[in-house]
Design a protein around this motif. Structure first.
Motif, PDB file in Angstrom:
ATOM      1  N   SER A  97       0.830  -1.208   0.000  1.00  0.00           N
ATOM      2  CA  SER A  97       0.000   0.000   0.000  1.00  0.00           C
ATOM      3  C   SER A  97       0.866   1.261   0.000  1.00  0.00           C
ATOM      4  N   GLN A 101       1.323   4.152  -2.913  1.00  0.00           N
ATOM      5  CA  GLN A 101       1.166   5.562  -2.555  1.00  0.00           C
ATOM      6  C   GLN A 101       2.340   6.390  -3.093  1.00  0.00           C
ATOM      7  N   THR A 102       3.551   5.829  -2.978  1.00  0.00           N
ATOM      8  CA  THR A 102       4.739   6.538  -3.461  1.00  0.00           C
ATOM      9  C   THR A 102       4.752   6.613  -4.980  1.00  0.00           C
ATOM     10  N   LYS A 104       2.190   6.711  -6.879  1.00  0.00           N
ATOM     11  CA  LYS A 104       1.182   7.711  -7.237  1.00  0.00           C
ATOM     12  C   LYS A 104       1.724   9.120  -7.041  1.00  0.00           C
TER      13      LYS A 104
END
Length: 475
Positions: A97, A101-102, A104
């Protein structure tokens, strides 16, 4: 890019709380802001990280920081994130997850600093994103750049492909885009400097080369007549520093565990640290040491890079490292507060009759290098002249290291990070590495003079005597 110097200083004071830069921090920062290449050799604890972190934070776009160890990445990123700065890291141990996130954040261009290993840089999810035309890349920073020469031709062959990262990225970026490439390390002799310039394809780099001399580091070498004698010398040394922080360096995981068991049985507060531990175990040991819950760590070379503890009063090499650059890195982790620090190295007696362990380790390393050269020679006739690396690895699982060996012998070039081309087909010869470490351990002159000369500071070394190493004290 033009940035007002007063604004640069103001941001430095705001983020890090210091009144002004130490020389040559300001000059390095200006070089990177101007998108010029740089080769920076500064002693351990000299403030290298700020030199590439601040320019990255002052610009729109992303700076890629190539780092060799997860611990090193985590320590720097945690510090930046604690200041609420737009930095992140990627490695194969972080949760899925957080990784998503990184990735994105890269697409949304909200990051300024991204820490990752060479292997992660070349993974499909990362490379596909940073190659997109709209993703602005300002710089490629190689932190602990000496790892390229120490590991790039053995077990971290991805380092050998970093030189074509800039040229490959620029093919997909808007015309006129500039990407600065900079190498940062505490130890690079003239040969290593030339290798870094060539391997990273640095373009007229600005060079910032600082003397490694540290007046508070006392260097000492002692001969051990037998393995038992070596242990007794270590125990005697430890009694001199009953409550002070230190580090004990060994050459292998097994030696780390064995020595830890012995010292723990004698009621020392210590831990064994090596690459075989999980990430959580390594972080726990680092935290215990930094907070003085344990006095010292028995470690391989895996420990130390990027871990900042100012009051390390002693460093012991229970076994000497293979390379002089490793030695200088490791003793440099002591005495960052400027106070007296003792660095002791224990070695076998010169004949090797009573204790052949040091000689056997060196012979093993030589055999491994010869084997890798032989494997590279054998693979030349079996692989295409030009091919994608994954196609060759699918057919020959150990081919990646062989390709790195061929690259080091100038028989291969990288067209991009994923495509090679053979350029020669002559016989490979495994060249012996000059054993500067052995020469240092047996030198009959000031140890700091030897180090200054070995790392290219010839003028400073010419008439130098430190007055406090074991040789100078005897003299």
């Amino acid at each position: 890019m033009k940035t007002d110097w007063q604004e640069i200083r103001r941001q430095f004071q705001k983020i890090w709380g210091y009144d002004d830069f130490r020389s040559p921090q300001g000059e390095i920062i200006q070089t990177l802001l101007a998108r010029k290449d740089a080769l920076v050799v500064m002693p351990t604890g000299g403030g290298k990280s700020v030199c590439f972190q601040l320019p990255a934070l002052l610009q729109d776009g992303l700076t890629l920081v190539i780092s060799p160890l997860v611990a090193l990445m985590e320590n720097q990123v945690q510090e930046l994130c604690s200041k609420k700065l737009p930095a992140a890291l990627l490695h194969n141990e972080i949760p899925r997850s957080l990784r998503q996130q990184t990735l994105k954040a890269i697409e949304q261009q909200t990051l300024r600093l991204l820490y990752l290993s060479p292997e992660t840089l070349f993974s499909s999810p990362v490379w596909e994103r940073i190659s997109q035309p709209q993703i602005k890349i300002n710089g490629l920073i190689l932190d602990e750049a000496h790892c390229l020469t120490q590991w790039g031709y053995t077990f971290r062959p991805s380092y050998c492909r970093l030189g074509v990262v800039r040229s490959t990225l620029l093919k997909n970026k808007p015309l006129g885009t500039k990407i600065a490439v900079a190498a940062f390390t505490a130890t690079a002799d003239p040969i290593t400097q030339r290798i870094l310039e060539k391997s990273l394809q640095l373009e007229n780099p600005e060079k910032f080369l600082l003397s490694p001399y540290r007046s508070n580091l006392d260097l000492q070498v002692k001969i051990s007549l037998s393995p038992r004698c070596r242990r007794h010398q270590l125990l005697h040394f430890l009694k001199l520093y009953p409550k002070q922080s230190g580090l004990i360096y060994v050459r292998s995981r097994r030696e780390s565990e064995d020595l830890f068991q012995l010292l723990q049985s004698l009621n020392y507060r210590t831990a064994a640290y090596h690459a075989g531990l999980s990430s959580a175990q390594r972080r726990q040991i680092e935290k215990q040491w930094l907070e003085d819950h344990i006095q010292f760590v028995v470690t391989t070379s895996a420990f130390g890079m990027g871990i900042n503890k100012s009051d390390v009063r002693w460093i012991v090499h229970f076994q000497a490292p293979q390379l002089l650059s490793e030695y200088l890195q490791e003793v440099g982790r002591g005495g960052r507060d400027g106070k007296f620090t003792q660095a002791l190295t224990l070695i076998s007696e010169p004949t090797g009759i009573l204790d052949p362990s040091d000689r056997q380790k060196q012979q093993l390393i030589t055999k491994q290098r010869q084997k890798q050269t032989q494997q590279a020679q054998q693979i030349i006739s079996k692989i295409p002249v030009t091919a994608r690396i994954e196609n060759v690895i699918n057919q020959f699982p150990s081919a990646e290291i062989s390709l790195a060996v061929l690259y080091s012998h100038e028989q291969l070039e990288w067209l991009d990070p994923f495509t090679y081309r053979l350029i020669k087909a002559s016989r490979l010869i495994s060249q012996p590495i000059p054993n500067l470490m052995a020469s240092y351990l047996t030198t009959r002159k000031c140890r700091w003079q030897f180090l200054l000369s070995s790392f290219g500071f010839y003028g400073e070394a010419e008439y130098f005597t430190c007055g406090h190493c074991d040789y100078c004290r005897k003299k």
